[in-house]
Design an enzyme around this catalytic site. Sequence first.
Site, mmCIF file in Angstrom:
data_model
loop_
_atom_site.group_PDB
_atom_site.id
_atom_site.type_symbol
_atom_site.label_atom_id
_atom_site.label_comp_id
_atom_site.label_asym_id
_atom_site.label_seq_id
_atom_site.Cartn_x
_atom_site.Cartn_y
_atom_site.Cartn_z
ATOM 1 C CG HIS A 1 9.710 -6.465 -7.249
ATOM 2 N ND1 HIS A 1 8.863 -5.834 -6.570
ATOM 3 C CD2 HIS A 1 10.223 -5.265 -7.807
ATOM 4 C CE1 HIS A 1 8.661 -4.601 -6.611
ATOM 5 N NE2 HIS A 1 9.497 -4.250 -7.566
ATOM 6 C CG HIS B 1 11.704 -3.382 -3.447
ATOM 7 N ND1 HIS B 1 12.735 -3.508 -4.463
ATOM 8 C CD2 HIS B 1 10.765 -2.673 -4.483
ATOM 9 C CE1 HIS B 1 12.408 -3.275 -5.652
ATOM 10 N NE2 HIS B 1 11.143 -2.560 -5.491
ATOM 11 N NE ARG C 1 6.817 0.319 -10.652
ATOM 12 C CZ ARG C 1 7.411 -0.446 -9.995
ATOM 13 N NH1 ARG C 1 8.869 -0.944 -10.431
ATOM 14 N NH2 ARG C 1 7.283 -1.062 -9.033
ATOM 15 C CG ASP D 1 6.998 -1.659 -6.242
ATOM 16 O OD1 ASP D 1 8.106 -1.839 -6.074
ATOM 17 O OD2 ASP D 1 6.263 -1.863 -7.355
#
Length: 176
Positions: free
Chosen positions: A149, A2, A164, A4
């Site tokens: 990723h 995907h 993150r 993000d």
Amino acid sequence: WHSDVSCEPMPPMGSILYMKEIPPVGGDTLFANMYAAYEALSDRMKEYLHGLVAVHDGNHVYKGLYAGVADKPTYPMAKHPIVRTHPETGRACLFVNRSFTTHIVGVPRDESDAILNFLYQHMEHPNFQCRFQWEPNSIAFWDNRCTLHQALFDYHPHTRVGYRVTIAGDAPFFKP
């Protein structure tokens, strides 16, 4: 695989992940280069894809995931070009993914499914991939506009602990 939150009208530009704790084995992240995937397509396929728009929908991904905690009545949905122009480099790259892309606008569903499945298989080919092996205190920074990723969950019962940051992006566009 995907990019993000591609279901947002202005998907994130990039993400930075700092991994504080890693499992003794596994937990790598795979990245795929969408410039290279686009460039490897035939000229006829590129021409066909130019101008096509796909729906990126978060409802089927998130609905029920936060049930009883923070579930929403609906989640973001956006339409984006299948081939997007990177706003910094001016290069074309593919911009669809298995997680959020549901169909191509104005194309019969069976044809849309076939084209998207072809693109997913093509984009996920090892020729376009690299594998990031985390070490304690590693940092990865990737550009969601031209990268897919996938985190590998092959480390059960161990854990990964990280922090993150997601960086605001812009609306995808295609400029031939």
